[in-house]
Design a protein around this motif. Sequence first.
Motif, PDB file in Angstrom:
ATOM      1  N   VAL A   1      -9.715  -7.736  -8.206  1.00 42.48           N
ATOM      2  CA  VAL A   1      -8.869  -7.008  -7.261  1.00 42.48           C
ATOM      3  C   VAL A   1      -7.928  -7.996  -6.584  1.00 42.48           C
ATOM      4  O   VAL A   1      -8.348  -9.066  -6.139  1.00 42.48           O
ATOM      5  N   ASP A   2      -6.666  -7.639  -6.520  1.00 39.03           N
ATOM      6  CA  ASP A   2      -5.661  -8.455  -5.842  1.00 39.03           C
ATOM      7  C   ASP A   2      -5.001  -7.574  -4.788  1.00 39.03           C
ATOM      8  O   ASP A   2      -5.093  -6.352  -4.845  1.00 39.03           O
ATOM      9  N   SER A   3      -4.339  -8.194  -3.834  1.00 36.31           N
ATOM     10  CA  SER A   3      -3.691  -7.415  -2.778  1.00 36.31           C
ATOM     11  C   SER A   3      -2.487  -8.151  -2.225  1.00 36.31           C
ATOM     12  O   SER A   3      -2.359  -9.370  -2.394  1.00 36.31           O
ATOM     13  N   LYS A   4      -1.637  -7.388  -1.561  1.00 32.62           N
ATOM     14  CA  LYS A   4      -0.474  -7.953  -0.885  1.00 32.62           C
ATOM     15  C   LYS A   4      -0.248  -7.123   0.374  1.00 32.62           C
ATOM     16  O   LYS A   4      -0.248  -5.902   0.326  1.00 32.62           O
ATOM     17  N   THR A   5      -0.075  -7.820   1.510  1.00 40.17           N
ATOM     18  CA  THR A   5       0.110  -7.155   2.796  1.00 40.17           C
ATOM     19  C   THR A   5       1.567  -7.276   3.235  1.00 40.17           C
ATOM     20  O   THR A   5       2.186  -8.332   3.076  1.00 40.17           O
ATOM     21  N   PHE A   6       2.078  -6.184   3.804  1.00 41.81           N
ATOM     22  CA  PHE A   6       3.463  -6.124   4.243  1.00 41.81           C
ATOM     23  C   PHE A   6       3.511  -5.777   5.721  1.00 41.81           C
ATOM     24  O   PHE A   6       2.870  -4.842   6.170  1.00 41.81           O
ATOM     25  N   ARG A   7       4.295  -6.539   6.458  1.00 41.81           N
ATOM     26  CA  ARG A   7       4.442  -6.302   7.892  1.00 41.81           C
ATOM     27  C   ARG A   7       5.704  -5.506   8.218  1.00 41.81           C
ATOM     28  O   ARG A   7       5.887  -5.066   9.334  1.00 41.81           O
ATOM     29  N   ASN A   8       6.570  -5.341   7.219  1.00 38.13           N
ATOM     30  CA  ASN A   8       7.751  -4.497   7.443  1.00 38.13           C
ATOM     31  C   ASN A   8       8.099  -3.743   6.161  1.00 38.13           C
ATOM     32  O   ASN A   8       7.741  -4.151   5.063  1.00 38.13           O
ATOM     33  N   VAL A   9       8.765  -2.645   6.335  1.00 39.51           N
ATOM     34  CA  VAL A   9       9.065  -1.724   5.237  1.00 39.51           C
ATOM     35  C   VAL A   9      10.018  -2.339   4.224  1.00 39.51           C
ATOM     36  O   VAL A   9       9.858  -2.150   3.019  1.00 39.51           O
ATOM     37  N   SER A  10      10.993  -3.097   4.686  1.00 35.03           N
ATOM     38  CA  SER A  10      11.971  -3.670   3.746  1.00 35.03           C
ATOM     39  C   SER A  10      11.306  -4.609   2.743  1.00 35.03           C
ATOM     40  O   SER A  10      11.678  -4.615   1.568  1.00 35.03           O
ATOM     41  N   ASN A  11      10.303  -5.377   3.174  1.00 38.08           N
ATOM     42  CA  ASN A  11       9.592  -6.256   2.238  1.00 38.08           C
ATOM     43  C   ASN A  11       8.797  -5.446   1.211  1.00 38.08           C
ATOM     44  O   ASN A  11       8.725  -5.820   0.043  1.00 38.08           O
ATOM     45  N   LEU A  12       8.207  -4.345   1.651  1.00 39.79           N
ATOM     46  CA  LEU A  12       7.486  -3.467   0.724  1.00 39.79           C
ATOM     47  C   LEU A  12       8.450  -2.892  -0.310  1.00 39.79           C
ATOM     48  O   LEU A  12       8.168  -2.900  -1.503  1.00 39.79           O
ATOM     49  N   GLN A  13       9.598  -2.438   0.124  1.00 40.63           N
ATOM     50  CA  GLN A  13      10.590  -1.873  -0.790  1.00 40.63           C
ATOM     51  C   GLN A  13      11.093  -2.927  -1.779  1.00 40.63           C
ATOM     52  O   GLN A  13      11.270  -2.635  -2.963  1.00 40.63           O
ATOM     53  N   GLU A  14      11.311  -4.148  -1.302  1.00 35.41           N
ATOM     54  CA  GLU A  14      11.738  -5.239  -2.190  1.00 35.41           C
ATOM     55  C   GLU A  14      10.671  -5.532  -3.243  1.00 35.41           C
ATOM     56  O   GLU A  14      10.984  -5.756  -4.407  1.00 35.41           O
ATOM     57  N   TRP A  15       9.411  -5.519  -2.824  1.00 41.04           N
ATOM     58  CA  TRP A  15       8.304  -5.777  -3.747  1.00 41.04           C
ATOM     59  C   TRP A  15       8.239  -4.692  -4.815  1.00 41.04           C
ATOM     60  O   TRP A  15       8.050  -4.994  -5.983  1.00 41.04           O
ATOM     61  N   PHE A  16       8.397  -3.425  -4.405  1.00 45.41           N
ATOM     62  CA  PHE A  16       8.426  -2.332  -5.386  1.00 45.41           C
ATOM     63  C   PHE A  16       9.548  -2.555  -6.400  1.00 45.41           C
ATOM     64  O   PHE A  16       9.363  -2.329  -7.581  1.00 45.41           O
ATOM     65  N   ALA A  17      10.705  -2.980  -5.918  1.00 47.80           N
ATOM     66  CA  ALA A  17      11.862  -3.182  -6.794  1.00 47.80           C
ATOM     67  C   ALA A  17      11.608  -4.307  -7.807  1.00 47.80           C
ATOM     68  O   ALA A  17      12.138  -4.267  -8.923  1.00 47.80           O
ATOM     69  N   LEU A  18      10.793  -5.295  -7.440  1.00 51.02           N
ATOM     70  CA  LEU A  18      10.513  -6.426  -8.326  1.00 51.02           C
ATOM     71  C   LEU A  18       9.405  -6.140  -9.346  1.00 51.02           C
ATOM     72  O   LEU A  18       9.285  -6.855 -10.324  1.00 51.02           O
ATOM     73  N   ARG A  19       8.597  -5.110  -9.080  1.00 48.98           N
ATOM     74  CA  ARG A  19       7.487  -4.779  -9.972  1.00 48.98           C
ATOM     75  C   ARG A  19       8.043  -4.125 -11.242  1.00 48.98           C
ATOM     76  O   ARG A  19       8.916  -3.271 -11.171  1.00 48.98           O
ATOM     77  N   PRO A  20       7.521  -4.501 -12.399  1.00 49.34           N
ATOM     78  CA  PRO A  20       8.004  -3.874 -13.630  1.00 49.34           C
ATOM     79  C   PRO A  20       7.661  -2.390 -13.674  1.00 49.34           C
ATOM     80  O   PRO A  20       6.623  -1.984 -13.158  1.00 49.34           O
ATOM     81  N   ALA A  21       8.535  -1.611 -14.261  1.00 49.06           N
ATOM     82  CA  ALA A  21       8.298  -0.159 -14.389  1.00 49.06           C
ATOM     83  C   ALA A  21       7.124   0.080 -15.311  1.00 49.06           C
ATOM     84  O   ALA A  21       6.915  -0.642 -16.283  1.00 49.06           O
TER      85      ALA A  21
END
Length: 86
Positions: free
Chosen positions: A65-85
């Motif tokens: 299990v791996d995880s990533k924590t986000f303190r703001n929405v823009s970082n979460l959105q950027e991470w989604f954009a970088l994840r492969p479809a």
Amino acid sequence: MEKLQAFQAAAREGGFVAVEECNEGTVLWLRKQTSDAATQTHQRMCIDSTSNISTVYWMTSLGKVDSKTFRNVSNLQEWFALRPAE
């Protein structure tokens, strides 16, 4: 409250759906609608209104299990954009 709604909106745009709310409404659990092709598991997300953070959990191809924590929405959105479809 506005920040939490923004996290929820970003999560839904990222393909997550609500699963359950717990701890008197301070934590919202979501899961990815589609499973990961490699591991056949669903990513999970926890939005915590007490600490104003969002954490995404997923299973690696090695079964850990791996995880990533986000303190703001823009970082979460950027991470989604970088994840492969999927």
